[in-house]
Design an enzyme around this catalytic site. Structure first.
Site, PDB file in Angstrom:
ATOM      1  N   THR A 124      -3.283  -1.684   4.846  1.00 27.10           N
ATOM      2  CA  THR A 124      -2.258  -1.647   3.802  1.00 27.10           C
ATOM      3  C   THR A 124      -1.760  -3.049   3.461  1.00 27.10           C
ATOM      4  O   THR A 124      -1.860  -3.967   4.278  1.00 27.10           O
ATOM      5  CB  THR A 124      -1.046  -0.812   4.289  1.00 27.10           C
ATOM      6  OG1 THR A 124      -0.135  -0.602   3.212  1.00 27.10           O
ATOM      7  CG2 THR A 124      -0.317  -1.478   5.439  1.00 27.10           C
TER       8      THR A 124
ATOM      9  N   ARG B  59       7.978  -8.846   7.280  1.00 23.30           N
ATOM     10  CA  ARG B  59       8.087  -7.420   7.617  1.00 23.30           C
ATOM     11  C   ARG B  59       6.707  -6.836   7.975  1.00 23.30           C
ATOM     12  O   ARG B  59       5.729  -7.074   7.296  1.00 23.30           O
ATOM     13  CB  ARG B  59       8.695  -6.662   6.434  1.00 23.30           C
ATOM     14  CG  ARG B  59       8.857  -5.145   6.680  1.00 23.30           C
ATOM     15  CD  ARG B  59       7.701  -4.351   6.147  1.00 23.30           C
ATOM     16  NE  ARG B  59       7.958  -2.903   6.212  1.00 23.30           N
ATOM     17  CZ  ARG B  59       7.021  -1.983   5.984  1.00 23.30           C
ATOM     18  NH1 ARG B  59       5.810  -2.336   5.660  1.00 23.30           N
ATOM     19  NH2 ARG B  59       7.309  -0.706   6.082  1.00 23.30           N
TER      20      ARG B  59
ATOM     21  N   THR C 275       1.117   7.622   6.565  1.00 24.43           N
ATOM     22  CA  THR C 275       1.395   6.824   5.376  1.00 24.43           C
ATOM     23  C   THR C 275       2.845   7.078   4.984  1.00 24.43           C
ATOM     24  O   THR C 275       3.418   8.114   5.320  1.00 24.43           O
ATOM     25  CB  THR C 275       0.441   7.186   4.220  1.00 24.43           C
ATOM     26  OG1 THR C 275       0.762   6.390   3.071  1.00 24.43           O
ATOM     27  CG2 THR C 275       0.542   8.654   3.834  1.00 24.43           C
ATOM     28  N   GLY C 276       3.410   6.141   4.269  1.00 26.51           N
ATOM     29  CA  GLY C 276       4.806   6.318   3.868  1.00 26.51           C
ATOM     30  C   GLY C 276       5.673   5.214   4.420  1.00 26.51           C
ATOM     31  O   GLY C 276       5.171   4.168   4.842  1.00 26.51           O
TER      32      GLY C 276
ATOM     33  N   THR D 227      -0.948   3.361   1.428  1.00 29.09           N
ATOM     34  CA  THR D 227      -1.833   2.993   2.547  1.00 29.09           C
ATOM     35  C   THR D 227      -3.020   3.928   2.684  1.00 29.09           C
ATOM     36  O   THR D 227      -2.872   5.137   2.515  1.00 29.09           O
ATOM     37  CB  THR D 227      -1.010   3.105   3.853  1.00 29.09           C
ATOM     38  OG1 THR D 227       0.016   2.130   3.809  1.00 29.09           O
ATOM     39  CG2 THR D 227      -1.847   2.911   5.096  1.00 29.09           C
TER      40      THR D 227
ATOM     41  N   SER E 231      -1.676  -1.174  -3.339  1.00 27.80           N
ATOM     42  CA  SER E 231      -0.976  -0.967  -2.066  1.00 27.80           C
ATOM     43  C   SER E 231      -1.867  -1.209  -0.857  1.00 27.80           C
ATOM     44  O   SER E 231      -1.437  -0.999   0.280  1.00 27.80           O
ATOM     45  CB  SER E 231      -0.386   0.439  -1.999  1.00 27.80           C
ATOM     46  OG  SER E 231      -1.399   1.389  -2.239  1.00 27.80           O
TER      47      SER E 231
END
Ligand code: ASP
Length: 329
Positions: A205, A215, A238-239, A187, A84
């Protein structure tokens, strides 16, 4: 929670920076974190441990918190087991790995790159943008061309073995479900405070797996994935980037701290705001990490599973953050 729940989803020159070699996992309860540590380095997820080790070493050697947060996350950018972060990360839906990164100092200097291909260390490219250009953000082919002009090597565009395997599996259905997992592989955001109160942060990330080509997530957006202000504190996220961008998550946390909230209270308030502003919240994971100029810190997430690495003179730990939702066990 054991099941694979997926969601949309320096040898040390300064002995004062020596910390015990052993570390242990801890749980981080709301309200018990009025500890203060200077210097302090925090980063998201368990991959933050080796990254923090490097950052701590660099801080001991160079004394530069900016060098520390850059060199720290470069460890993760090269970690082939991490799908990731870095070029080995999971690709977009076209099978191309595109990277996002940002870096910021507490004096307001910042730089970022988004949607960049073939560059192994986007965090270092973000730093070049900050230091050598009049701009804050470069994206796509422009960022790649700038990297070439700065002498960055251009890597062959091929997926890492782990990413290729996962991508081929995904292609069987090509189901467009951005995946945020809660298994500590997302990330890396790193925030640090030196002994003199100077702060810096970094965030890097490969973004959401199987995202649409082009994106861009929260990580390269100053104020969303990262924000640092020496007068107040620093935050990183993060997320699911879209959910974090909607609330300018990291900037929000720093501003809440400016108004007197502790880092923990500010992270919890940001999660509350994120929940209020995002639909399908049961399928969203987002986590925040913050510290203030006195060296207090906090962390909070929407869903369980978020943890962070914490290094200070007293030791290093992997700490479980609290979450708004408790999960199904
Ligand atoms: N925040 C990143 C993004 O949305 C994803 C992550 O933290 O894994 O691109």
């Amino acid at each position: 929670m054991k099941s694979r729940r997926k969601f949309l989803q320096k040898s040390l020159v300064s002995s004062s920076l020596l910390i015990p070699m052993s570390w242990q996992a801890e749980s981080f309860g709301v309200g018990r974190n009025r500890e203060k540590h200077k210097p302090l380095i925090l980063s998201t997820w368990n991959h933050g441990m080796p990254a923090n080790d490097k950052a701590w070493e660099v801080l001991g050697n160079s004394g530069s918190i900016l060098d520390a947060v850059e060199e720290g996350v470069k460890v993760t950018e090269l970690d082939l087991t991490n799908l990731s972060v870095g070029l080995q990360g999971l690709p977009d839906r076209e099978g191309i790995a595109t990277l996002d990164a940002s870096i910021m100092k507490g004096d307001g200097s910042c730089g970022s790159v988004a949607f960049v291909r073939q560059i192994k260390h986007p965090i270092s490219l973000a730093r070049k943008v900050m230091e050598n250009t009049p701009h804050v953000m470069l994206a796509g082919e422009g960022a790649r061309q700038y990297a070439i002009s700065e002498g960055f090597p251009v890597e062959k565009e091929e997926l890492s073995p782990g990413a290729e395997k996962a991508y081929l599996e995904w292609k069987k259905t090509s189901e467009y479900k951005p995946i945020i997992n809660i298994e500590n592989h997302d990330t890396i955001g790193m925030i640090g405070l030196d002994a003199n109160g100077k702060m810096a942060g970094s965030c890097t990330t490969s973004g959401l797996a199987y995202k649409m080509h082009g994106r861009v997530g929260d990580s390269p957006i100053i104020g969303a994935g990262l924000y640092v202000d020496d007068e107040v504190g620093a935050a990183t996220a993060t997320g699911l980037g879209e959910s974090i961008i909607r609330i300018c998550g990291s900037f929000l946390i720093v501003e809440l701290m400016r108004q007197g909230r502790t880092p923990q209270e500010a992270c919890e308030e940001a999660v509350k705001r994120l929940i209020a502003k995002n639909k399908n919240i049961e399928n969203i994971q987002a986590g925040f990490l913050a510290l203030n100029k006195d060296g207090e810190y906090g962390a909070y997430a929407v869903q369980p599973g978020f943890n962070f690495a914490r290094h200070h003179r007293g030791g290093k730990s992997l700490v479980d953050a609290g979450s708004k939702f408790k999960g199904n066990g």
